[in-house]
Design a protein around this motif. Structure first.
Motif, PDB file in Angstrom:
ATOM      1  N   ASP A   1       0.833  -1.210   0.000  1.00 48.61           N
ATOM      2  CA  ASP A   1       0.000   0.000   0.000  1.00 48.61           C
ATOM      3  C   ASP A   1       0.864   1.256   0.000  1.00 48.61           C
ATOM      4  OD1 ASP A   1      -2.317  -1.465  -0.021  1.00 48.61           O
ATOM      5  OD2 ASP A   1      -2.661  -1.324   2.141  1.00 48.61           O
ATOM      6  N   THR A   2       1.949   1.231   0.762  1.00 47.10           N
ATOM      7  CA  THR A   2       2.858   2.384   0.804  1.00 47.10           C
ATOM      8  C   THR A   2       3.533   2.596  -0.541  1.00 47.10           C
ATOM      9  OG1 THR A   2       3.273   2.056   3.165  1.00 47.10           O
ATOM     10  CG2 THR A   2       4.886   3.360   1.943  1.00 47.10           C
ATOM     11  N   LEU A   3       3.998   1.508  -1.163  1.00 39.41           N
ATOM     12  CA  LEU A   3       4.648   1.622  -2.466  1.00 39.41           C
ATOM     13  C   LEU A   3       3.694   2.185  -3.510  1.00 39.41           C
ATOM     14  CD1 LEU A   3       6.683  -1.716  -2.684  1.00 39.41           C
ATOM     15  CD2 LEU A   3       7.478   0.555  -2.008  1.00 39.41           C
ATOM     16  N   LEU A   4       2.434   1.788  -3.427  1.00 35.20           N
ATOM     17  CA  LEU A   4       1.471   2.195  -4.442  1.00 35.20           C
ATOM     18  C   LEU A   4       0.893   3.583  -4.196  1.00 35.20           C
ATOM     19  CD1 LEU A   4      -0.380  -1.166  -5.167  1.00 35.20           C
ATOM     20  CD2 LEU A   4       1.487  -0.068  -6.416  1.00 35.20           C
ATOM     21  N   ARG A   5       1.435   4.295  -3.225  1.00 42.14           N
ATOM     22  CA  ARG A   5       1.129   5.719  -3.130  1.00 42.14           C
ATOM     23  C   ARG A   5       1.858   6.495  -4.224  1.00 42.14           C
ATOM     24  NH1 ARG A   5       1.919   6.231   3.448  1.00 42.14           N
ATOM     25  NH2 ARG A   5       0.076   4.984   4.020  1.00 42.14           N
ATOM     26  N   ALA A   6       2.885   5.870  -4.785  1.00 49.26           N
ATOM     27  CA  ALA A   6       3.591   6.478  -5.917  1.00 49.26           C
ATOM     28  C   ALA A   6       2.739   6.370  -7.170  1.00 49.26           C
ATOM     29  CB  ALA A   6       4.938   5.798  -6.128  1.00 49.26           C
ATOM     30  N   ASP A   7       2.881   7.342  -8.047  1.00 45.49           N
ATOM     31  CA  ASP A   7       2.159   7.299  -9.319  1.00 45.49           C
ATOM     32  C   ASP A   7       2.815   6.320 -10.283  1.00 45.49           C
ATOM     33  OD1 ASP A   7       0.305   9.617  -8.780  1.00 45.49           O
ATOM     34  OD2 ASP A   7       2.234  10.644  -8.587  1.00 45.49           O
TER      35      ASP A   7
ATOM     36  N   ARG B   1       1.185  -9.934  -6.017  1.00 46.41           N
ATOM     37  CA  ARG B   1       0.408  -9.046  -5.142  1.00 46.41           C
ATOM     38  C   ARG B   1       0.660  -7.581  -5.478  1.00 46.41           C
ATOM     39  NH1 ARG B   1       0.537 -10.836   1.106  1.00 46.41           N
ATOM     40  NH2 ARG B   1      -0.751  -8.926   1.191  1.00 46.41           N
ATOM     41  N   LEU B   2       1.903  -7.234  -5.793  1.00 52.82           N
ATOM     42  CA  LEU B   2       2.191  -5.847  -6.167  1.00 52.82           C
ATOM     43  C   LEU B   2       1.549  -5.506  -7.513  1.00 52.82           C
ATOM     44  CD1 LEU B   2       3.840  -3.204  -5.588  1.00 52.82           C
ATOM     45  CD2 LEU B   2       5.513  -4.140  -7.186  1.00 52.82           C
ATOM     46  N   VAL B   3       1.721  -6.378  -8.501  1.00 53.66           N
ATOM     47  CA  VAL B   3       1.167  -6.109  -9.830  1.00 53.66           C
ATOM     48  C   VAL B   3      -0.353  -6.029  -9.769  1.00 53.66           C
ATOM     49  CG1 VAL B   3       0.917  -7.008 -12.176  1.00 53.66           C
ATOM     50  CG2 VAL B   3       3.146  -7.125 -11.022  1.00 53.66           C
ATOM     51  N   ALA B   4      -0.969  -6.941  -9.016  1.00 55.02           N
ATOM     52  CA  ALA B   4      -2.425  -6.922  -8.888  1.00 55.02           C
ATOM     53  C   ALA B   4      -2.893  -5.656  -8.168  1.00 55.02           C
ATOM     54  CB  ALA B   4      -2.902  -8.173  -8.140  1.00 55.02           C
ATOM     55  N   GLY B   5      -2.145  -5.225  -7.156  1.00 53.07           N
ATOM     56  CA  GLY B   5      -2.521  -4.016  -6.433  1.00 53.07           C
ATOM     57  C   GLY B   5      -2.420  -2.766  -7.294  1.00 53.07           C
ATOM     58  N   ALA B   6      -1.456  -2.762  -8.214  1.00 54.03           N
ATOM     59  CA  ALA B   6      -1.260  -1.598  -9.084  1.00 54.03           C
ATOM     60  C   ALA B   6      -2.218  -1.583 -10.265  1.00 54.03           C
ATOM     61  CB  ALA B   6       0.178  -1.580  -9.600  1.00 54.03           C
TER      62      ALA B   6
END
Length: 264
Positions: free
Chosen positions: A171-177, A199-204
């Protein structure tokens, strides 16, 4: 010529300091640039007979410029680029990236649309330079960017497994654009690492832009992603809204070594 420029051009040599109450008030309001520039601006305004609007505009411009510069420095630091690369220093004619594609990527429209970028090609063909240059340009237009090698990202997520904070880290990483993942496939992942990447790719997906680089063609990603179902799911989300650029040619690094007369 703006009022700020005029103030610098005709600034008197001896500028009286602000009164203590004004200085304290500006400190309390955290208007550092206004506090720094106000004595000079007020002195110039008096000698040049500026209107109150000119004085106010000049001080506001100075504060905005200072804050923009500070925000840019903070975003660059947070991005954690390993080196500084810019798009201006990228030799488009010597690369295999079509000029029209490079212009589109440089427009950063794909970031505003939450689309992805995939650079695929052998080492030394400008993938990392392109990723970092685009990230650098994005920061200067106000975007937040994070850079990782794939190995560093997985290490970061693995550490979150120990205290059950993987979700919070993502969640913190995906605060980036824009999240940049370089060197995907340089080292194979185990099943857990593959799941973490998913999980990262799906979250983005359709929320943030991912920009990745790999020397492996997509059909060979099974070489470093052992769980094929998850690998297919990663590619499905990664490529749904993506610009794919295939780079080729000789390594720029080897060319530069040859020019310097170094031994390969």
């Amino acid at each position: 010529m703006t009022a700020t420029t005029r103030a610098k051009t005709v600034a008197p040599k001896h500028v009286p300091e602000l009164s203590a109450d004004l200085d304290a008030g500006l400190r309390r309001l955290k208007l550092a640039a206004v506090r720094r520039n106000a004595p000079e601006v007020l002195q110039v305004a008096k000698t040049q007979r500026w209107t109150p609007e000119e004085v106010l505009r000049t001080l506001i411009e100075a504060e905005l410029l200072a804050r923009d510069a500070s925000n840019t420095r903070n975003r660059l630091k947070a991005a954690a680029f390993p080196v500084l690369k810019t798009l201006d220093s990228f030799e488009v004619p010597a690369s295999s990236i079509p000029p029209a594609t490079f212009d589109y990527l440089s427009s950063l429209e794909w970031i505003r649309a939450q689309h992805n970028l995939c650079l695929i090609g052998p080492p030394g063909t400008g993938k990392s330079h392109t990723l970092i240059g685009l990230g650098h340009a994005a920061i200067h237009t106000g975007h937040k960017v994070r850079y990782f090698t794939a190995a560093d990202l997985i290490d970061t997520l693995y550490r979150g497994l120990a205290d059950n904070t993987v979700g919070k880290i993502i969640d913190t990483l995906l605060r980036a654009d824009l999240v940049i993942l370089d060197e995907i496939g340089f080292a194979p992942l185990d099943d857990t690492g593959t799941q973490l990447l998913f999980r990262l790719v799906a979250g983005a997906y359709e929320r943030r832009s991912l920009a990745i680089a790999s020397h492996w063609p997509f059909e060979q990603w099974g070489r470093f992603l052992p769980e094929h179902t998850t690998a297919a799911s990663i590619l499905d989300r990664l490529l749904h809204h993506a610009t794919v650029v295939i780079t080729d040619g000789d390594s720029y690094r080897m060319k530069n070594r040859t020019k310097r007369g170094d031994r390969p």
